[in-house]
Design a protein around this motif. Structure first.
Motif, mmCIF file in Angstrom:
data_model
loop_
_atom_site.group_PDB
_atom_site.id
_atom_site.type_symbol
_atom_site.label_atom_id
_atom_site.label_comp_id
_atom_site.label_asym_id
_atom_site.label_seq_id
_atom_site.Cartn_x
_atom_site.Cartn_y
_atom_site.Cartn_z
ATOM 1 N N ILE A 104 4.574 -3.725 7.010
ATOM 2 C CA ILE A 104 3.674 -2.369 6.968
ATOM 3 C C ILE A 104 4.254 -1.258 7.839
ATOM 4 C CG2 ILE A 104 1.237 -1.444 7.726
ATOM 5 C CD1 ILE A 104 0.325 -4.220 6.994
ATOM 6 N N PHE B 231 -2.722 -0.632 11.096
ATOM 7 C CA PHE B 231 -2.801 -2.151 10.870
ATOM 8 C C PHE B 231 -4.154 -2.707 10.434
ATOM 9 C CE2 PHE B 231 0.851 -1.623 13.284
ATOM 10 C CZ PHE B 231 2.009 -1.969 12.576
ATOM 11 N N SER C 15 -3.001 -0.733 4.127
ATOM 12 C CA SER C 15 -2.840 -1.959 4.790
ATOM 13 C C SER C 15 -3.970 -2.916 4.372
ATOM 14 C CB SER C 15 -2.809 -1.662 6.368
ATOM 15 O OG SER C 15 -1.713 -0.925 6.728
#
Length: 140
Positions: A87, A29, A35
């Motif tokens: 994601i 993340f 990302s």
């Protein structure tokens, strides 16, 4: 990484999205190049200069830095949560279905899902898609 900590032997697995780094929450993340691309575009869409997150908890606190009232913070918090979900979903699509994700498609998912979430779960039932995709805080 979590499986390794639990002494479950697996092959080394670099990040499914970018191919570099160990695939753990922090990398997926906040450190993953894929990302980063998603967060950059989402940040521009939300009128942030940059989304800087060194840890997953940093992402969960971004809404606190938003200028505006309670609803502005709630909208941004929802967008951050939807982005994390998108994601994660793209990662799972790659791992389990062999689908190579594209940053633009993940961002489109973020915009559409957060629009539907806000439209159905808030007092903003009259929000308009063409305005939302330009600025998610236009109605405030």
């Amino acid at each position: 990484m979590a499986l390794t900590r639990r002494r479950i032997t697996i092959e080394e697995s670099p990040c499914s999205l970018c191919g570099t780094g160990d695939e753990d929450v922090m990398h997926l993340f906040t450190g993953c190049g894929f990302s980063f691309g998603v967060w950059s575009i989402v940040g521009q869409w939300c009128n942030f200069t940059h989304i800087l997150a060194f840890d997953f908890s940093d992402l969960l606190q971004i809404h606190e830095m938003v200028k505006g009232g309670k609803w502005a913070k709630k909208v941004i918090r929802g967008i951050i949560m939807v982005t994390c979900w998108a994601i994660w979903k793209s990662r799972n699509d790659k791992v389990f279905r062999g689908i190579t994700p594209k940053v633009a498609e993940v961002v489109a998912t973020v915009k559409s899902c957060s629009f539907l979430w806000l439209k159905s779960r808030s007092n903003f039932a009259n929000i308009v898609w063409k305005d939302w995709v330009l600025n998610p805080l236009y109605m405030l």
